[in-house]
Scaffold this active site. Structure first.
Site, PDB file in Angstrom:
ATOM      1  CG  ASP A   1      11.885-101.125  88.637  1.00  0.00           C
ATOM      2  OD1 ASP A   1      11.140-102.097  88.828  1.00  0.00           O
ATOM      3  OD2 ASP A   1      13.004-101.205  88.098  1.00  0.00           O
ATOM      4  CD  GLU A   2       7.074 -97.063  86.169  1.00  0.00           C
ATOM      5  OE1 GLU A   2       6.808 -98.144  86.723  1.00  0.00           O
ATOM      6  OE2 GLU A   2       7.239 -96.956  84.947  1.00  0.00           O
ATOM      7  N   GLY A   3       6.940 -97.770  91.392  1.00  0.00           N
ATOM      8  CA  GLY A   3       6.288 -97.902  92.705  1.00  0.00           C
ATOM      9  C   GLY A   3       4.874 -98.453  92.579  1.00  0.00           C
ATOM     10  CE  LYS A   4       4.979-101.549  87.450  1.00  0.00           C
ATOM     11  NZ  LYS A   4       6.278-100.878  87.334  1.00  0.00           N
TER      12      LYS A   4
ATOM     13  CE  LYS B   1       3.502 -95.797  99.028  1.00  0.00           C
ATOM     14  NZ  LYS B   1       4.070 -94.694  99.780  1.00  0.00           N
TER      15      LYS B   1
ATOM     16  N   GLY C   1       9.145-106.931  89.590  1.00  0.00           N
ATOM     17  CA  GLY C   1       9.453-107.000  91.019  1.00  0.00           C
ATOM     18  C   GLY C   1       8.737-105.836  91.667  1.00  0.00           C
ATOM     19  CG  HIS C   2       5.152-105.088  91.103  1.00  0.00           C
ATOM     20  ND1 HIS C   2       3.915-105.149  90.517  1.00  0.00           N
ATOM     21  CD2 HIS C   2       6.017-104.824  90.094  1.00  0.00           C
ATOM     22  CE1 HIS C   2       4.026-104.945  89.215  1.00  0.00           C
ATOM     23  NE2 HIS C   2       5.302-104.761  88.928  1.00  0.00           N
TER      24      HIS C   2
ATOM     25  CD  GLN D   1       7.203-106.075  82.819  1.00  0.00           C
ATOM     26  OE1 GLN D   1       6.170-106.397  82.271  1.00  0.00           O
ATOM     27  NE2 GLN D   1       7.670-106.747  83.837  1.00  0.00           N
TER      28      GLN D   1
HETATM   29  P1  GDP Z   1       7.349-101.390  90.917  1.00  0.00           P
HETATM   30  O1  GDP Z   1       8.059-102.416  90.080  1.00  0.00           O
HETATM   31  O2  GDP Z   1       6.751-100.303  90.100  1.00  0.00           O
HETATM   32  O3  GDP Z   1       6.354-101.995  91.875  1.00  0.00           O
HETATM   33  O4  GDP Z   1       8.479-100.701  91.810  1.00  0.00           O
HETATM   34  P2  GDP Z   1       9.692-101.443  92.585  1.00  0.00           P
HETATM   35  O5  GDP Z   1       9.164-102.058  93.806  1.00  0.00           O
HETATM   36  O6  GDP Z   1      10.483-102.267  91.664  1.00  0.00           O
HETATM   37  O7  GDP Z   1      10.619-100.189  92.898  1.00  0.00           O
HETATM   38  C1  GDP Z   1      10.168 -99.112  93.630  1.00  0.00           C
HETATM   39  C2  GDP Z   1      11.076 -98.966  94.870  1.00  0.00           C
HETATM   40  O8  GDP Z   1      10.864 -97.722  95.463  1.00  0.00           O
HETATM   41  C3  GDP Z   1      10.769 -99.986  95.931  1.00  0.00           C
HETATM   42  O9  GDP Z   1      11.944-100.262  96.649  1.00  0.00           O
HETATM   43  C4  GDP Z   1       9.762 -99.265  96.834  1.00  0.00           C
HETATM   44  O10 GDP Z   1       9.772 -99.733  98.151  1.00  0.00           O
HETATM   45  C5  GDP Z   1      10.300 -97.858  96.762  1.00  0.00           C
HETATM   46  N1  GDP Z   1       9.310 -96.774  96.843  1.00  0.00           N
HETATM   47  C6  GDP Z   1       8.038 -96.716  96.358  1.00  0.00           C
HETATM   48  N2  GDP Z   1       7.530 -95.493  96.551  1.00  0.00           N
HETATM   49  C7  GDP Z   1       8.489 -94.755  97.160  1.00  0.00           C
HETATM   50  C8  GDP Z   1       8.572 -93.401  97.586  1.00  0.00           C
HETATM   51  O11 GDP Z   1       7.665 -92.598  97.429  1.00  0.00           O
HETATM   52  N3  GDP Z   1       9.752 -92.996  98.155  1.00  0.00           N
HETATM   53  C9  GDP Z   1      10.798 -93.848  98.337  1.00  0.00           C
HETATM   54  N4  GDP Z   1      11.899 -93.373  98.898  1.00  0.00           N
HETATM   55  N5  GDP Z   1      10.743 -95.132  97.938  1.00  0.00           N
HETATM   56  C10 GDP Z   1       9.617 -95.564  97.346  1.00  0.00           C
HETATM   57  P1  IMO Z   2       8.483-103.917  87.086  1.00  0.00           P
HETATM   58  O1  IMO Z   2       7.106-104.512  86.925  1.00  0.00           O
HETATM   59  C1  IMO Z   2      12.156-102.532  85.269  1.00  0.00           C
HETATM   60  C2  IMO Z   2      13.471-104.611  81.645  1.00  0.00           C
HETATM   61  C3  IMO Z   2      14.727-105.432  81.722  1.00  0.00           C
HETATM   62  C4  IMO Z   2      15.220-105.327  80.289  1.00  0.00           C
HETATM   63  C5  IMO Z   2      13.926-105.335  79.495  1.00  0.00           C
HETATM   64  C6  IMO Z   2      13.542-106.694  78.949  1.00  0.00           C
HETATM   65  O2  IMO Z   2       9.142-104.295  88.360  1.00  0.00           O
HETATM   66  O3  IMO Z   2       8.436-102.446  86.848  1.00  0.00           O
HETATM   67  P2  IMO Z   2      12.627-108.965  79.976  1.00  0.00           P
HETATM   68  O4  IMO Z   2      13.089-109.753  81.158  1.00  0.00           O
HETATM   69  O5  IMO Z   2      11.239-108.468  80.072  1.00  0.00           O
HETATM   70  O6  IMO Z   2      12.917-109.655  78.696  1.00  0.00           O
HETATM   71  O7  IMO Z   2      13.593-107.655  79.978  1.00  0.00           O
HETATM   72  O8  IMO Z   2      12.918-104.869  80.377  1.00  0.00           O
HETATM   73  N1  IMO Z   2      12.446-104.960  82.639  1.00  0.00           N
HETATM   74  C7  IMO Z   2      12.148-104.208  83.707  1.00  0.00           C
HETATM   75  N2  IMO Z   2      12.711-103.063  84.163  1.00  0.00           N
HETATM   76  N3  IMO Z   2      11.088-103.047  85.883  1.00  0.00           N
HETATM   77  C8  IMO Z   2      10.494-104.168  85.432  1.00  0.00           C
HETATM   78  O9  IMO Z   2       9.344-104.645  85.939  1.00  0.00           O
HETATM   79  C9  IMO Z   2      11.048-104.832  84.313  1.00  0.00           C
HETATM   80  N4  IMO Z   2      10.745-105.952  83.622  1.00  0.00           N
HETATM   81  C10 IMO Z   2      11.598-106.012  82.602  1.00  0.00           C
HETATM   82  O10 IMO Z   2      15.638-104.905  82.651  1.00  0.00           O
HETATM   83  O11 IMO Z   2      15.827-104.082  80.098  1.00  0.00           O
HETATM   84 MG    MG Z   3       9.943-103.317  89.951  1.00  0.00          MG
END
Ligand code: GDP
Ligand code: IMO
Ligand code: MG
Length: 421
Positions: A13-16, A18, A40-41, A221
């Site tokens: 969830d680092e913002g990949k 985006k 979830g991206h 991840q």
């Molecule tokens: P991913 O799994 O790495 O693609 O990241 P996620 O989408 O799960 O989580 C990142 C969250 O942060 C999402 O809700 C994005 O819309 C949001 N996001 C991404 N970059 C930024 C940023 O620079 N600032 C803020 N406030 N939100 C961001």
């Molecule tokens: P993105 O791509 C954050 C975490 C789960 C759990 C562990 C194992 O959006 O960054 P799994 O369903 O793979 O067996 O779960 O990994 N996890 C994530 N946490 N972002 C994800 O994907 C994740 N995918 C799995 O919460 O701790």
């Molecule tokens: Mg995510």
């Protein structure tokens, strides 16, 4: 030509999503190489917001090819939902989406096994997304799995045989389930998958390279969830690291170009497992609120804490990161001081700067304090407008991590992205 890789350096969830969307105009092909609908991206542009799970984040640029590689695990049911929800929003993506014959299938009984395994673990559960990821990769390495190519001939028979095995395995657990509930939508999902462009992706990807096409591989991840190098056993079941891009696409190591390592200006984790810099106080709550830290796949609140440089240095090393991308700097606006963990204190009192064999809840962070900034960053258009304290934070991180930060994200929208000079 080479494949550039963008991958997460923390616990996901680092913002990949985006940033892949932002970088897509520079590439011809975007790929996914591991993971599945546990990802979830989130993408935001033109007041439109969408969360992708299995589909690469280049999909909203319709002149780009998007490939789901062999290392990915694909659930036909959730995949159909994903395609349908995009159709509803007016995007027909079936013409520029390609799926590897070798990607493994997540079947309904994999999801049941995931749920049964988690339930049996009680307090020690992984906190899986329950998408069937673990059992599917187990079947892959156990040489029992079914692949996308298998839907083309006698799928029903193959599924029936594997299902029988799974049902026997489920007897091990004290777990009640209704198989029909889990199987709802499978036939339709398989039909949708059949209507997609199914390819021998390793050949296609290498042909693209030979033809001089540029490719960006999108990780799912994060490194700390990697099956080999993450905080085992609280990890996912695939190789999330750069090496996973080679095996997950059929690309040789000498064909990897830039490695973009993406991290949040602080740190989050969703699910169970150790997290040394986690904040259980008001500051943690403030980060969660300001950063809207709720899972894009499961909606669970994300655990929040300060940036962890011990873990980040480890991730930079394992992946061979050549450029860093920092997101969510805007979320840190308003903190008097920011903390960064530069070492861990182990349970026996030893101080270490190395990510240890076993990360436990007793591993405590050793912090350095950095001056924070008050200014709102969300409208900033160039790095010249950054407050001095943010410039100092960036310089501090670059010195610690020994890699340049070339992109700073200051909000969720495509436009809120600063490419540094
Ligand atoms: P991913 O799994 O790495 O693609 O990241 P996620 O989408 O799960 O989580 C990142 C969250 O942060 C999402 O809700 C994005 O819309 C949001 N996001 C991404 N970059 C930024 C940023 O620079 N600032 C803020 N406030 N939100 C961001
Ligand atoms: P993105 O791509 C954050 C975490 C789960 C759990 C562990 C194992 O959006 O960054 P799994 O369903 O793979 O067996 O779960 O990994 N996890 C994530 N946490 N972002 C994800 O994907 C994740 N995918 C799995 O919460 O701790
Ligand atoms: Mg995510």
């Amino acid at each position: 030509m080479k494949v550039d890789v963008l991958l997460g350096l923390q616990w996901g969830d680092e913002g990949k999503g985006k940033v892949v969307d932002v970088l897509t105009p520079q590439y011809d092909v975007i790929t996914r190489f591991q993971g599945g609908p546990n990802a979830g991206h989130t993408l935001e542009f033109d007041n439109f917001k969408h969360v992708l799970h299995n589909i690469p984040s280049g999909i909203f640029h319709n002149d780009k090819a998007n490939i789901v590689g062999n290392g990915v695990v694909l659930d036909p049911i959730t995949f159909k939902h994903e395609i349908d929800s995009l159709k509803e929003k007016g995007f027909d993506i079936t013409k520029n989406l390609y799926i590897s014959k070798k990607a493994h299938l997540i079947l309904p009984t994999h999801r049941i096994l995931d749920a049964a395994s988690e339930a049996s673990k009680g307090k020690t559960k992984i906190g899986s997304t329950l998408k069937g990821i673990g059992p599917t990769y187990m079947d892959k390495t156990g040489r029992n799995g079914l692949r996308v190519g298998d839907i083309l001939h006698n799928f029903e028979e193959k599924y029936a045989a594997l299902k029988e095995k799974h049902v026997k395995m489920l007897e091990m657990y004290d777990f009640e389930y209704n198989i029909e509930e889990f199987e709802k939508g499978l036939t339709e999902g398989i039909e949708t998958l059949k209507s997609c462009i199914i390819i021998d992706s390793e050949h296609e990807i290498n042909k693209h390279l030979k033809a001089g096409k540029t490719i960006l591989a999108e990780g799912a991840q994060g490194t700390l969830l990697d099956i080999d190098f993450g905080s085992y056993p609280f990890v996912t079941s695939s190789n999330t690291i750069c090496a996973g891009a080679c095996t997950g696409m059929g690309v040789a190591p000498n064909k990897i170009g830039e490695v973009f390592g993406i991290f949040k200006a602080y740190c989050t984790r969703v699910g169970s497992g150790p997290f040394p810099t986690e904040l259980f106080d008001e500051t943690g709550e403030e980060l969660r609120k300001a950063g809207h830290e709720f899972g894009a796949t499961t909606g669970r609140p994300r655990r929040c804490g300060w940036i962890d440089l011990v873990a980040l240095k480890y991730s930079v090393m394992i992946n061979g990161v050549t450029q860093l991308i920092m997101t969510k700097g805007d979320v840190l606006s308003g903190f008097e001081t920011i903390k960064a963990a530069t070492a861990y204190k182990l349970p026996d009192g030893t101080i270490t700067e190395e990510f240890p064999f076993e990360l436990t809840d007793d591993v405590k962070p050793v912090y350095e304090e950095i001056k924070g900034w008050k200014e709102d960053l969300t409208g900033v258009k160039s790095e010249d407008e950054f407050p001095q304290a943010l410039k100092d934070y960036i310089a501090y991180l670059e010195k610690q991590l020994e890699v340049p930060i070339t992109i700073v994200s200051v909000g969720p929208d495509r436009e809120q992205t600063i490419v540094r000079k």
